[in-house]
Motif scaffolding. Structure first.
Motif, PDB file in Angstrom:
ATOM      1  N   SER A   1       1.011   3.804   3.253  1.00 31.70           N
ATOM      2  CA  SER A   1       0.128   2.641   3.172  1.00 31.70           C
ATOM      3  C   SER A   1       0.842   1.460   3.808  1.00 31.70           C
ATOM      4  O   SER A   1       2.052   1.260   3.588  1.00 31.70           O
TER       5      SER A   1
ATOM      6  N   ASP B   1      -4.365   2.981   4.840  1.00 33.40           N
ATOM      7  CA  ASP B   1      -4.031   3.900   3.759  1.00 33.40           C
ATOM      8  C   ASP B   1      -4.205   5.313   4.298  1.00 33.40           C
ATOM      9  O   ASP B   1      -5.331   5.773   4.492  1.00 33.40           O
TER      10      ASP B   1
ATOM     11  N   HIS C   1      -5.285  -5.213   4.101  1.00 36.31           N
ATOM     12  CA  HIS C   1      -5.118  -3.753   4.073  1.00 36.31           C
ATOM     13  C   HIS C   1      -5.127  -3.246   5.510  1.00 36.31           C
ATOM     14  O   HIS C   1      -6.176  -3.203   6.160  1.00 36.31           O
TER      15      HIS C   1
ATOM     16  N   ARG D   1       0.603  -2.795   4.550  1.00 36.86           N
ATOM     17  CA  ARG D   1      -0.024  -4.056   4.180  1.00 36.86           C
ATOM     18  C   ARG D   1       0.611  -5.205   4.955  1.00 36.86           C
ATOM     19  O   ARG D   1       1.770  -5.146   5.340  1.00 36.86           O
TER      20      ARG D   1
END
Length: 292
Positions: free
Chosen positions: A94, A89, A86, A96
């Motif tokens: 977001s 966010d 992660h 990744r």
């Protein structure tokens, strides 16, 4: 995915490959089809890496870009483990990072960005207008009937995607090829896909690796395989611009702006039949002469 399976059965098997097993909140595992291939198809591992990343993001946020590097050949006989980091966010985005590993080593890694849908400016360059409809160009089976000695190359190709070259496929023998300034291919998944936008994005990622480097070869009138070149993807980037369905026809319009140092760069734009620009891809590949 065995080579004789086509249509919805092949699409269903691809969906099984994309339905990763979840090991923990950030770790997933996937398999490869049993085709006898010596390495994992790059579009497969990229699509699976995007599945893993997408499963850690709120479904209301849609993937809009991904950037990946192929580090090592994948082993199709053992599962691939994907770990998702992660990165961020935020209110609208977001990010990744998805890493694929086998035998304790990284074979591929990808960064992917997801966005909450928003309204804004809207424009795009027009689609090519001098392209025949997909029903009016040869199927891959038409090409194989014309060149049965190249059947092995066709059997090794993924069968879940209906691929129809407007020009000449990259594996047609050298004497029957000519220089082409671009490579144009109609594609669609040869069966019904679920409505999940993430699955369509993963499917398009998978398909985007099928023919892009052909644009490098067509610029030189070269061919894959005996009498020509061997190659491997080095990196891959994809931007998704507008909603689409990967099981409906889209035109993959590709060119190669540069080739040097045994590497070739290709860029492609994807358009729906009604001319909407849905995605753009850029890929660099390693290209070496067979026996060189």
């Amino acid at each position: 995915m065995t080579s004789h399976i086509r249509g919805q059965a092949a699409v269903d098997q691809l969906l099984e490959l994309l339905d990763l097993r979840q090991i923990d909140p950030a770790t997933f595992q996937g398999d490869s089809p049993k085709t006898g291939a010596q390495r994992v198809f790059g579009g497969q591992v990229a699509g699976q890496a995007l599945v893993a990343a997408g499963r850690t993001v709120d479904p209301s946020r849609l993937v809009h870009s991904l950037h990946g590097y192929f580090v090592r050949p994948g082993d199709p006989t053992v599962p691939i483990t994907f770990h998702v980091e992660h990165i961020r966010d935020g209110r609208s985005f977001s990010v990744r990072r998805s890493t694929a590993k086998q035998h304790g080593k990284t074979i591929f890694f990808m960064s992917a960005s997801f966005q909450v849908p928003e309204e804004g400016m809207d424009h795009h360059t027009p689609a090519p207008t001098d392209v025949p409809e997909p029903e009016d160009v040869p199927t891959m089976r038409d090409w194989v009937e014309r060149y049965p000695d190249r059947m092995a190359l066709f059997k090794a190709a993924p069968q879940a995607v209906d691929v129809r070259y407007v020009g000449v496929p990259g594996w047609v023998p050298p004497g029957d090829r000519e220089v082409q300034p671009q490579q144009r291919v109609w594609m669609r998944f040869d069966g019904k896909l679920p409505d999940d936008p993430l699955l369509h994005a993963c499917a398009l990622t998978y398909a985007s690796d099928l023919s892009l480097l052909d644009a490098v070869l067509s610029t030189h009138g070269e061919v894959w395989g005996p009498g020509g070149m061997i190659g491997a993807s080095l990196d891959h980037a994809l931007w998704l611009h507008r909603p689409f369905r990967a099981d409906e026809w889209f035109l993959y319009d590709s060119v190669s702006p540069s080739a040097s140092g045994a590497r070739g760069l290709a860029s492609g734009r994807m358009f729906t039949r009604d001319g909407r620009h849905i995605a753009s891809a850029v890929q660099e590949g390693l290209l070496r002469r067979v026996g060189g």
